[in-house]
Design a protein around this motif. Sequence first.
Motif, PDB file in Angstrom:
ATOM      1  N   ASN A 152      25.283 -15.958  24.060  1.00  0.00           N
ATOM      2  CA  ASN A 152      24.286 -15.697  23.022  1.00  0.00           C
ATOM      3  C   ASN A 152      23.178 -14.789  23.534  1.00  0.00           C
ATOM      4  N   LEU A 153      22.693 -15.060  24.736  1.00  0.00           N
ATOM      5  CA  LEU A 153      21.634 -14.246  25.322  1.00  0.00           C
ATOM      6  C   LEU A 153      22.134 -12.819  25.574  1.00  0.00           C
ATOM      7  N   ALA A 154      23.344 -12.697  26.081  1.00  0.00           N
ATOM      8  CA  ALA A 154      23.918 -11.368  26.329  1.00  0.00           C
ATOM      9  C   ALA A 154      24.044 -10.590  25.024  1.00  0.00           C
ATOM     10  N   ALA A 155      24.479 -11.254  23.966  1.00  0.00           N
ATOM     11  CA  ALA A 155      24.609 -10.597  22.668  1.00  0.00           C
ATOM     12  C   ALA A 155      23.243 -10.134  22.159  1.00  0.00           C
ATOM     13  N   GLU A 156      22.230 -10.982  22.327  1.00  0.00           N
ATOM     14  CA  GLU A 156      20.875 -10.621  21.899  1.00  0.00           C
ATOM     15  C   GLU A 156      20.358  -9.389  22.631  1.00  0.00           C
ATOM     16  N   HIS A 157      20.754  -9.238  23.898  1.00  0.00           N
ATOM     17  CA  HIS A 157      20.321  -8.086  24.695  1.00  0.00           C
ATOM     18  C   HIS A 157      21.217  -6.864  24.507  1.00  0.00           C
ATOM     19  N   GLY A 158      22.212  -6.966  23.648  1.00  0.00           N
ATOM     20  CA  GLY A 158      23.064  -5.818  23.348  1.00  0.00           C
ATOM     21  C   GLY A 158      24.154  -5.533  24.370  1.00  0.00           C
ATOM     22  N   LEU A 159      24.472  -6.511  25.212  1.00  0.00           N
ATOM     23  CA  LEU A 159      25.550  -6.316  26.186  1.00  0.00           C
ATOM     24  C   LEU A 159      26.854  -6.057  25.444  1.00  0.00           C
ATOM     25  N   ARG A 160      27.646  -5.135  25.955  1.00  0.00           N
ATOM     26  CA  ARG A 160      28.926  -4.804  25.339  1.00  0.00           C
ATOM     27  C   ARG A 160      30.028  -4.955  26.372  1.00  0.00           C
ATOM     28  N   GLY A 161      31.211  -5.278  25.896  1.00  0.00           N
ATOM     29  CA  GLY A 161      32.325  -5.454  26.807  1.00  0.00           C
ATOM     30  C   GLY A 161      33.606  -4.834  26.292  1.00  0.00           C
ATOM     31  N   TRP A 162      34.482  -4.513  27.225  1.00  0.00           N
ATOM     32  CA  TRP A 162      35.789  -3.969  26.904  1.00  0.00           C
ATOM     33  C   TRP A 162      36.791  -4.661  27.807  1.00  0.00           C
ATOM     34  N   ILE A 163      37.824  -5.226  27.198  1.00  0.00           N
ATOM     35  CA  ILE A 163      38.838  -5.976  27.947  1.00  0.00           C
ATOM     36  C   ILE A 163      40.205  -5.365  27.664  1.00  0.00           C
ATOM     37  N   LEU A 164      40.980  -5.163  28.717  1.00  0.00           N
ATOM     38  CA  LEU A 164      42.359  -4.704  28.579  1.00  0.00           C
ATOM     39  C   LEU A 164      43.264  -5.733  29.234  1.00  0.00           C
ATOM     40  N   ILE A 165      44.238  -6.212  28.462  1.00  0.00           N
ATOM     41  CA  ILE A 165      45.214  -7.148  29.004  1.00  0.00           C
ATOM     42  C   ILE A 165      46.572  -6.793  28.424  1.00  0.00           C
ATOM     43  N   ASP A 166      47.584  -6.937  29.230  1.00  0.00           N
ATOM     44  CA  ASP A 166      48.947  -6.635  28.817  1.00  0.00           C
ATOM     45  C   ASP A 166      49.512  -7.790  28.004  1.00  0.00           C
ATOM     46  N   GLU A 167      50.278  -7.485  27.002  1.00  0.00           N
ATOM     47  CA  GLU A 167      50.870  -8.547  26.168  1.00  0.00           C
ATOM     48  C   GLU A 167      51.835  -9.430  26.942  1.00  0.00           C
ATOM     49  N   LEU A 168      52.285  -8.968  28.089  1.00  0.00           N
ATOM     50  CA  LEU A 168      53.214  -9.755  28.901  1.00  0.00           C
ATOM     51  C   LEU A 168      52.521 -10.538  30.018  1.00  0.00           C
ATOM     52  N   ASP A 169      51.200 -10.469  30.074  1.00  0.00           N
ATOM     53  CA  ASP A 169      50.462 -11.198  31.110  1.00  0.00           C
ATOM     54  C   ASP A 169      50.282 -12.652  30.669  1.00  0.00           C
ATOM     55  N   TYR A 170      51.335 -13.415  30.833  1.00  0.00           N
ATOM     56  CA  TYR A 170      51.338 -14.799  30.352  1.00  0.00           C
ATOM     57  C   TYR A 170      50.419 -15.709  31.157  1.00  0.00           C
ATOM     58  N   SER A 171      50.173 -15.385  32.400  1.00  0.00           N
ATOM     59  CA  SER A 171      49.394 -16.263  33.268  1.00  0.00           C
ATOM     60  C   SER A 171      47.960 -16.470  32.784  1.00  0.00           C
ATOM     61  N   PHE A 172      47.322 -15.413  32.316  1.00  0.00           N
ATOM     62  CA  PHE A 172      45.905 -15.488  31.986  1.00  0.00           C
ATOM     63  C   PHE A 172      45.584 -15.066  30.556  1.00  0.00           C
ATOM     64  N   ARG A 173      46.597 -14.743  29.780  1.00  0.00           N
ATOM     65  CA  ARG A 173      46.353 -14.229  28.430  1.00  0.00           C
ATOM     66  C   ARG A 173      45.619 -15.233  27.542  1.00  0.00           C
ATOM     67  N   ALA A 174      46.022 -16.476  27.555  1.00  0.00           N
ATOM     68  CA  ALA A 174      45.403 -17.472  26.675  1.00  0.00           C
ATOM     69  C   ALA A 174      43.911 -17.623  26.973  1.00  0.00           C
ATOM     70  N   GLU A 175      43.546 -17.701  28.253  1.00  0.00           N
ATOM     71  CA  GLU A 175      42.137 -17.843  28.612  1.00  0.00           C
ATOM     72  C   GLU A 175      41.355 -16.570  28.297  1.00  0.00           C
ATOM     73  N   THR A 176      41.983 -15.411  28.462  1.00  0.00           N
ATOM     74  CA  THR A 176      41.324 -14.148  28.121  1.00  0.00           C
ATOM     75  C   THR A 176      41.055 -14.091  26.624  1.00  0.00           C
ATOM     76  N   GLU A 177      42.044 -14.470  25.829  1.00  0.00           N
ATOM     77  CA  GLU A 177      41.861 -14.466  24.382  1.00  0.00           C
ATOM     78  C   GLU A 177      40.810 -15.500  23.965  1.00  0.00           C
ATOM     79  N   ARG A 178      40.759 -16.605  24.656  1.00  0.00           N
ATOM     80  CA  ARG A 178      39.752 -17.630  24.377  1.00  0.00           C
ATOM     81  C   ARG A 178      38.348 -17.107  24.687  1.00  0.00           C
ATOM     82  N   PHE A 179      38.204 -16.437  25.838  1.00  0.00           N
ATOM     83  CA  PHE A 179      36.916 -15.832  26.171  1.00  0.00           C
ATOM     84  C   PHE A 179      36.518 -14.818  25.104  1.00  0.00           C
ATOM     85  N   HIS A 180      37.451 -13.965  24.714  1.00  0.00           N
ATOM     86  CA  HIS A 180      37.168 -12.934  23.712  1.00  0.00           C
ATOM     87  C   HIS A 180      36.685 -13.567  22.406  1.00  0.00           C
ATOM     88  N   ALA A 181      37.349 -14.624  21.961  1.00  0.00           N
ATOM     89  CA  ALA A 181      36.961 -15.298  20.717  1.00  0.00           C
ATOM     90  C   ALA A 181      35.548 -15.877  20.827  1.00  0.00           C
TER      91      ALA A 181
END
Length: 111
Positions: free
Chosen positions: A73-102
């Motif tokens: 919330n604080l980062a959003a208020e300060h205008g922090l922006r992010g860009w994430i790249l993950i491969d659709e076949l990266d099964y090991s960490f994809r779920a947690e990455t998508e959870r972070f993104h959400a």
Amino acid sequence: MIRSEAELAAHWDSLNRSYRIDPNRVILAGASQGGTLAIKLSLQGKPFLSRGFIAVILAIRGVEALVSSADLNLAAEHGLRGWILIDELDYSFRAETERFHALAKKAGLSC
């Protein structure tokens, strides 16, 4: 502070002593564990003031360990922006990455 954070903090301090750094022009970036670290340090803010992060093929092992909702919330208020790249076949960490993104989007972070 973990070893990688301590090493980066020392390097950051050295750069700040030698150069005038405009945090509005700084983007922290990394791949795998480095991408996760770039997010964490961007969200923490100090001493790594940045405009945002770029994270490639993240290695997130538990979103809760990475951030709290207050950080997002604080980062959003300060205008922090992010860009994430993950491969659709990266099964090991994809779920947690998508959870972070959400969670980031829900907090209003441009990601």
